[in-house]
Design a protein around this motif. Structure first.
Motif, short mmCIF file in Angstrom:
data_model
loop_
_atom_site.label_atom_id
_atom_site.label_comp_id
_atom_site.label_asym_id
_atom_site.label_seq_id
_atom_site.Cartn_x
_atom_site.Cartn_y
_atom_site.Cartn_z
N ASP A 109 0.87 -1.05 0.11
CA ASP A 109 0.29 -0.15 0.39
C ASP A 109 1.05 1.01 0.06
O ASP A 109 0.92 1.97 1.06
N ALA A 110 1.44 1.52 -1.22
CA ALA A 110 2.52 2.56 -1.62
C ALA A 110 1.67 4.09 -0.98
O ALA A 110 2.47 5.08 -0.41
N VAL A 111 0.14 4.00 -1.42
CA VAL A 111 -0.30 5.26 -1.03
C VAL A 111 -0.50 5.92 0.55
O VAL A 111 -0.05 6.49 0.47
N SER A 112 -1.01 4.72 0.66
CA SER A 112 -1.38 4.79 2.13
C SER A 112 0.26 5.27 3.11
O SER A 112 0.33 6.52 4.04
N LEU A 113 1.37 4.19 2.28
CA LEU A 113 3.04 4.94 3.72
C LEU A 113 3.18 6.52 2.77
O LEU A 113 3.68 7.12 3.89
N LYS A 121 6.21 15.48 8.11
CA LYS A 121 5.80 16.41 7.47
C LYS A 121 7.47 16.37 7.38
O LYS A 121 8.73 16.69 6.30
N MET A 122 8.00 14.65 5.90
CA MET A 122 8.84 14.31 5.57
C MET A 122 8.60 14.07 4.32
O MET A 122 7.41 14.25 3.55
N LYS A 123 9.72 14.65 3.40
CA LYS A 123 9.25 14.73 1.45
C LYS A 123 8.86 12.50 1.44
O LYS A 123 9.68 11.95 2.25
N ALA A 124 8.20 12.75 0.45
CA ALA A 124 8.29 10.94 0.04
C ALA A 124 9.24 10.36 -1.53
O ALA A 124 8.76 11.26 -1.82
N GLY A 125 9.92 9.39 -1.21
CA GLY A 125 9.87 9.10 -2.59
C GLY A 125 9.81 7.13 -2.36
O GLY A 125 9.71 6.62 -1.61
N GLU A 140 -0.67 6.90 -10.01
CA GLU A 140 -1.33 7.14 -8.51
C GLU A 140 -0.14 7.33 -7.66
O GLU A 140 0.00 8.21 -7.26
N ILE A 141 0.46 6.49 -8.01
CA ILE A 141 1.84 6.19 -6.69
C ILE A 141 2.91 7.31 -7.06
O ILE A 141 3.48 8.60 -6.46
N GLY A 142 3.15 6.99 -8.71
CA GLY A 142 4.20 8.57 -9.07
C GLY A 142 3.67 9.63 -8.32
O GLY A 142 4.15 11.09 -8.48
#
Length: 238
Positions: A109-113, A121-125, A140-142
């Motif tokens: 579940d990449a989107v929830s993560l 408050k971190m950027k997500a990669g 959607e994930i990208g």
């Protein structure tokens, strides 16, 4: 494309002088510092169970916390090569992480993560290993992520040879996400940065090529110039 960013891999630094090494890279022109926060991946790039305590990982939360205190304002690009990456979001955020990058292979579940990372408050990669297709990063994930990472070596071991067959994945992601930061990591240096930059990568992770150089600031400037030149040539293409 987004601006060129050079992110020296701190795993190639002298750990006995860790804070000084980070300061040296920033003074030399690096915008980010790439932190390999754990190494719990199989040779095929699949995450396995994380069983060691954080301080036993390459760059776990205790180490990150010390660096963030010693080098105020540092942007720590934390590459989480772990299974169940959702378990470590709070620890990395508390330690001062700026960007939390997890492997698409390690979560269902990449989107929830990504949402949980943003809440701290971190950027997500989102990272993909050499044997993973770029299409595993769905639209959607990208769209939800801030940065996309294409591994050009297998996770978990330094000093590997650059895998050029991974480069087309950079181009595919750049075509779908023209405004995203796209990072390459593994075997990247002055001889290989050009093909990555031409494919569309604007964030360059380099380890030994920078830390092992007599003049790291010259290598950082060279890498940045290669990305800028690639961006310029694309802008001039009708």
């Amino acid at each position: 494309m987004p601006r060129p960013i050079i992110a020296p891999s701190v795993l190639a630094s002298d750990f006995g002088q860790l804070s000084a090494e980070c300061k040296r890279m920033i003074k030399g022109g690096a915008e980010w510092l790439h932190m390999g926060t754990a190494s719990q991946m199989t040779s095929g790039g699949r995450a396995i169970d994380y069983s060691a305590p954080p301080q036993m990982s390459w760059m776990g939360p205790p180490v990150l916390s010390c660096i963030s205190k010693a080098v105020p304002g540092i942007f720590m690009d934390c590459h989480m090569m772990v299974a169940q990456p959702e378990k470590w979001v709070n620890d990395i955020a508390d330690a001062g992480g700026s960007l939390y990058c997890f492997h698409i292979e390690a979560t269902s579940d990449a989107v929830s993560l990504i949402r949980a990372i943003h809440e701290r408050k971190m950027k997500a990669g989102v990272a993909i290993s050499p044997d993973t297709s770029s299409t595993a990063i769905t639209d959607e994930i990208g769209a939800a992520a801030d940065m996309l990472l294409v591994m050009t070596v297998y996770p978990g071991r330094g000093g590997q040879k650059f895998i050029e067959r991974c480069v087309p994945k950079v181009a595919e992601l750049r075509a779908r996400f023209p405004d995203k930061d796209i990072e390459v990591d593994g075997g990247v240096g002055p001889k290989t940065v050009g093909v990555c930059a031409k494919a569309g990568s604007n964030v360059i992770v380099a380890g030994t090529a920078v830390f092992g150089a007599p003049s790291p600031e010259d290598v950082i400037a060279e890498l940045k110039a290669s990305v800028a030149a690639a961006q310029g040539s694309k802008a001039q293409t009708p």
